[in-house]
Design a protein around this motif. Sequence first.
Motif, PDB file in Angstrom:
ATOM      1  N   VAL A  99      11.464 -29.932  21.479  1.00 12.52           N
ATOM      2  CA  VAL A  99      12.526 -29.468  20.574  1.00 12.52           C
ATOM      3  C   VAL A  99      13.544 -30.594  20.530  1.00 12.52           C
ATOM      4  CG1 VAL A  99      14.393 -27.809  20.245  1.00 12.52           C
ATOM      5  CG2 VAL A  99      12.199 -27.042  21.152  1.00 12.52           C
ATOM      6  N   ARG A 100      13.793 -31.116  19.329  1.00 13.47           N
ATOM      7  CA  ARG A 100      14.706 -32.260  19.240  1.00 13.47           C
ATOM      8  C   ARG A 100      15.490 -32.196  17.922  1.00 13.47           C
ATOM      9  NH1 ARG A 100      13.069 -34.272  15.269  1.00 13.47           N
ATOM     10  NH2 ARG A 100      14.927 -35.576  15.244  1.00 13.47           N
ATOM     11  N   GLY A 101      16.471 -33.123  17.820  1.00 14.45           N
ATOM     12  CA  GLY A 101      17.369 -33.078  16.671  1.00 14.45           C
ATOM     13  C   GLY A 101      18.509 -32.147  17.034  1.00 14.45           C
ATOM     14  N   ALA A 102      19.741 -32.598  16.758  1.00 14.69           N
ATOM     15  CA  ALA A 102      20.916 -31.881  17.271  1.00 14.69           C
ATOM     16  C   ALA A 102      20.986 -30.412  16.842  1.00 14.69           C
ATOM     17  CB  ALA A 102      22.174 -32.634  16.841  1.00 14.69           C
ATOM     18  N   GLY A 103      20.626 -30.123  15.606  1.00 15.20           N
ATOM     19  CA  GLY A 103      20.681 -28.735  15.118  1.00 15.20           C
ATOM     20  C   GLY A 103      19.651 -27.856  15.821  1.00 15.20           C
ATOM     21  N   HIS A 104      18.412 -28.355  15.889  1.00 21.67           N
ATOM     22  CA  HIS A 104      17.341 -27.582  16.547  1.00 21.67           C
ATOM     23  C   HIS A 104      17.680 -27.325  18.018  1.00 21.67           C
ATOM     24  CE1 HIS A 104      14.530 -27.466  13.292  1.00 21.67           C
ATOM     25  NE2 HIS A 104      14.388 -28.769  13.205  1.00 21.67           N
ATOM     26  N   THR A 107      20.274 -30.754  29.787  1.00 22.35           N
ATOM     27  CA  THR A 107      18.980 -31.269  29.332  1.00 22.35           C
ATOM     28  C   THR A 107      19.101 -32.621  28.647  1.00 22.35           C
ATOM     29  OG1 THR A 107      19.286 -29.906  27.367  1.00 22.35           O
ATOM     30  CG2 THR A 107      17.820 -29.058  29.084  1.00 22.35           C
ATOM     31  N   ARG A 108      20.022 -32.718  27.688  1.00 21.07           N
ATOM     32  CA  ARG A 108      20.231 -34.007  27.003  1.00 21.07           C
ATOM     33  C   ARG A 108      21.739 -34.221  26.916  1.00 21.07           C
ATOM     34  NH1 ARG A 108      16.640 -35.426  21.924  1.00 21.07           N
ATOM     35  NH2 ARG A 108      17.195 -37.516  22.624  1.00 21.07           N
ATOM     36  N   PRO A 109      22.173 -35.436  27.248  1.00 20.96           N
ATOM     37  CA  PRO A 109      23.609 -35.612  27.428  1.00 20.96           C
ATOM     38  C   PRO A 109      24.428 -35.903  26.170  1.00 20.96           C
ATOM     39  CG  PRO A 109      22.437 -37.586  28.120  1.00 20.96           C
ATOM     40  CD  PRO A 109      21.400 -36.612  27.696  1.00 20.96           C
ATOM     41  N   ASN A 132      15.113 -38.454  11.962  1.00 19.43           N
ATOM     42  CA  ASN A 132      14.701 -37.197  11.353  1.00 19.43           C
ATOM     43  C   ASN A 132      15.838 -36.204  11.509  1.00 19.43           C
ATOM     44  OD1 ASN A 132      13.052 -34.326  12.231  1.00 19.43           O
ATOM     45  ND2 ASN A 132      12.584 -35.278  10.276  1.00 19.43           N
ATOM     46  N   SER A 133      16.620 -36.098  10.431  1.00 21.96           N
ATOM     47  CA  SER A 133      17.771 -35.199  10.461  1.00 21.96           C
ATOM     48  C   SER A 133      17.583 -34.111   9.418  1.00 21.96           C
ATOM     49  CB  SER A 133      19.046 -35.992  10.157  1.00 21.96           C
ATOM     50  OG  SER A 133      20.029 -35.140   9.622  1.00 21.96           O
ATOM     51  N   MET A 134      17.657 -32.845   9.865  1.00 20.32           N
ATOM     52  CA  MET A 134      17.520 -31.720   8.934  1.00 20.32           C
ATOM     53  C   MET A 134      18.665 -31.711   7.929  1.00 20.32           C
ATOM     54  SD  MET A 134      14.767 -30.315   9.475  1.00 20.32           S
ATOM     55  CE  MET A 134      14.016 -31.757  10.124  1.00 20.32           C
ATOM     56  N   ALA A 135      19.856 -32.102   8.377  1.00 23.84           N
ATOM     57  CA  ALA A 135      21.010 -32.102   7.464  1.00 23.84           C
ATOM     58  C   ALA A 135      20.830 -33.166   6.384  1.00 23.84           C
ATOM     59  CB  ALA A 135      22.295 -32.329   8.258  1.00 23.84           C
ATOM     60  N   ASN A 183       9.531 -42.695  16.937  1.00 29.82           N
ATOM     61  CA  ASN A 183       8.905 -42.550  15.611  1.00 29.82           C
ATOM     62  C   ASN A 183       9.221 -41.238  14.894  1.00 29.82           C
ATOM     63  OD1 ASN A 183       7.659 -45.057  16.050  1.00 29.82           O
ATOM     64  ND2 ASN A 183       6.018 -44.053  17.160  1.00 29.82           N
ATOM     65  N   GLN A 184      10.468 -40.806  14.989  1.00 29.70           N
ATOM     66  CA  GLN A 184      10.846 -39.568  14.299  1.00 29.70           C
ATOM     67  C   GLN A 184      10.703 -39.713  12.782  1.00 29.70           C
ATOM     68  OE1 GLN A 184      12.543 -40.934  16.819  1.00 29.70           O
ATOM     69  NE2 GLN A 184      13.594 -39.420  18.054  1.00 29.70           N
ATOM     70  N   GLY A 185      10.633 -40.976  12.297  1.00 32.16           N
ATOM     71  CA  GLY A 185      10.437 -41.209  10.865  1.00 32.16           C
ATOM     72  C   GLY A 185       9.158 -40.561  10.360  1.00 32.16           C
ATOM     73  N   VAL A 189      27.927 -40.829  16.279  1.00 29.39           N
ATOM     74  CA  VAL A 189      26.844 -41.178  17.197  1.00 29.39           C
ATOM     75  C   VAL A 189      25.563 -40.592  16.615  1.00 29.39           C
ATOM     76  CG1 VAL A 189      25.988 -40.953  19.565  1.00 29.39           C
ATOM     77  CG2 VAL A 189      28.460 -41.088  19.132  1.00 29.39           C
ATOM     78  N   ASN A 190      24.590 -41.447  16.402  1.00 30.36           N
ATOM     79  CA  ASN A 190      23.309 -40.980  15.854  1.00 30.36           C
ATOM     80  C   ASN A 190      22.198 -41.880  16.402  1.00 30.36           C
ATOM     81  OD1 ASN A 190      21.828 -39.162  14.071  1.00 30.36           O
ATOM     82  ND2 ASN A 190      21.500 -40.937  12.749  1.00 30.36           N
ATOM     83  N   LYS A 191      20.986 -41.593  16.003  1.00 28.38           N
ATOM     84  CA  LYS A 191      19.812 -42.303  16.527  1.00 28.38           C
ATOM     85  C   LYS A 191      20.020 -43.809  16.558  1.00 28.38           C
ATOM     86  CE  LYS A 191      16.869 -40.896  17.864  1.00 28.38           C
ATOM     87  NZ  LYS A 191      16.922 -40.699  19.329  1.00 28.38           N
ATOM     88  N   ILE A 192      19.554 -44.421  17.639  1.00 26.86           N
ATOM     89  CA  ILE A 192      19.686 -45.870  17.808  1.00 26.86           C
ATOM     90  C   ILE A 192      19.179 -46.583  16.534  1.00 26.86           C
ATOM     91  CG2 ILE A 192      17.404 -46.133  18.967  1.00 26.86           C
ATOM     92  CD1 ILE A 192      20.532 -47.949  20.133  1.00 26.86           C
TER      93      ILE A 192
HETATM   94  C1  RUB Z   1      17.790 -37.055  16.480  1.00 30.08           C
HETATM   95  C2  RUB Z   1      18.867 -37.669  15.648  1.00 30.08           C
HETATM   96  C3  RUB Z   1      19.257 -36.929  14.402  1.00 30.08           C
HETATM   97  C4  RUB Z   1      20.454 -36.024  14.717  1.00 30.08           C
HETATM   98  C5  RUB Z   1      20.774 -35.076  13.573  1.00 30.08           C
HETATM   99  O1  RUB Z   1      17.636 -37.673  17.735  1.00 30.08           O
HETATM  100  O2  RUB Z   1      19.460 -38.664  15.986  1.00 30.08           O
HETATM  101  O3  RUB Z   1      19.643 -37.829  13.403  1.00 30.08           O
HETATM  102  O4  RUB Z   1      20.174 -35.251  15.870  1.00 30.08           O
HETATM  103  O5  RUB Z   1      19.672 -34.235  13.349  1.00 30.08           O
HETATM  104  P1  RUB Z   1      16.506 -37.120  18.743  1.00 30.08           P
HETATM  105  P2  RUB Z   1      19.855 -32.797  12.640  1.00 30.08           P
HETATM  106  O6  RUB Z   1      15.201 -37.163  18.025  1.00 30.08           O
HETATM  107  O7  RUB Z   1      16.579 -38.087  19.897  1.00 30.08           O
HETATM  108  O8  RUB Z   1      16.906 -35.715  19.139  1.00 30.08           O
HETATM  109  O9  RUB Z   1      20.544 -33.062  11.328  1.00 30.08           O
HETATM  110  O10 RUB Z   1      18.462 -32.275  12.476  1.00 30.08           O
HETATM  111  O11 RUB Z   1      20.690 -31.955  13.538  1.00 30.08           O
END
Ligand code: RUB
Length: 309
Positions: A21-26, A64-66, A130-133, A159-161, A207-210
Amino acid sequence: MEQLPFRQVLETAEKIRTMEVRGAGHIARAAAGALRDYALVLETKSLDEFNFEMKRAAEILLNTRPTAVSLSNATWMVMRYKADDLEDARKSIVSNANRFIEDSQRAVEIIGEIGSHRINDGDMVLTHCNSMAAISVISAAFRTGKDIQVIATESRPRNQGILTIGLLEELGVPTTFIVDSAVRSFMNDVDLVVVGADVVTANGSVVNKIGTAQIALIAHEARTSFMVAAETYKFSPKTILGEPVIIEERSPEEILPNVSRYKNIRVRNPAFDVTPYQYIDLICTEVGAISPVMSYLIIKEKLGWELGK
Ligand code: RUB
């Protein structure tokens, strides 16, 4: 051996830690859901014991993730309850969590609608990770019939792309997939960069993906607009007091398998970077599109945090 309901909290924590489970919203919705499900079945003898158990679960999820502040904002919103008895406490947590999950999903849709107005017919949009927003903005523009194209970066090392191009493929959006280091070669073709956020600080830095900060710099050089799509629970209250955002550093093995073979090589693998607010034209939230310097207002008005509180 832990009881089954608590094991489920541990399982969700593990999924977040391992990025299943990844991405800030998820991440935020998964944590809220785990707290709700735990509250629903938690059997204790007293309210105090219930509160203690819930706090223990929240701590585990928080650790879990800082970086993503969505996790601490979601936990804080779910755990913000005052109750006279156990059933009251249970009900409050369940309703807080459900509200957070619904509101956050709706926020992503609204951001799509608002952000899509910034995309013109014929535009080339670049996105990273990979950002849902961010994808919501792109898909809303595409749905309204705008003839747009996307450039999506690979987003090494995880490789979230690939997740992004999978979603764009489903939507039918014409997309070009590139390696991260090719961004400058294509920037002159790009009209707008749209990325998500893990954290928006009080001064509007993101702050977002490297790799995001490099892309912002390249966009700045090419005079290409740079937009961040971020729900308000991605804004960090603690940054009003100057608290630094912790940048997660992940395992070297994600970049270099068998790293121990190398005796003189140190591998660094930060998962996120900071894009200074000067490189951001707009932050699109569910309460409107703002200039980055207005970020403190979101923290104050929407999240209810103020200096001195
Ligand atoms: C994901 C990432 C996404 C933001 C926003 O990093 O950097 O751009 O979390 O995503 P990781 P969303 O894959 O390391 O969690 O818009 O889906 O919340």
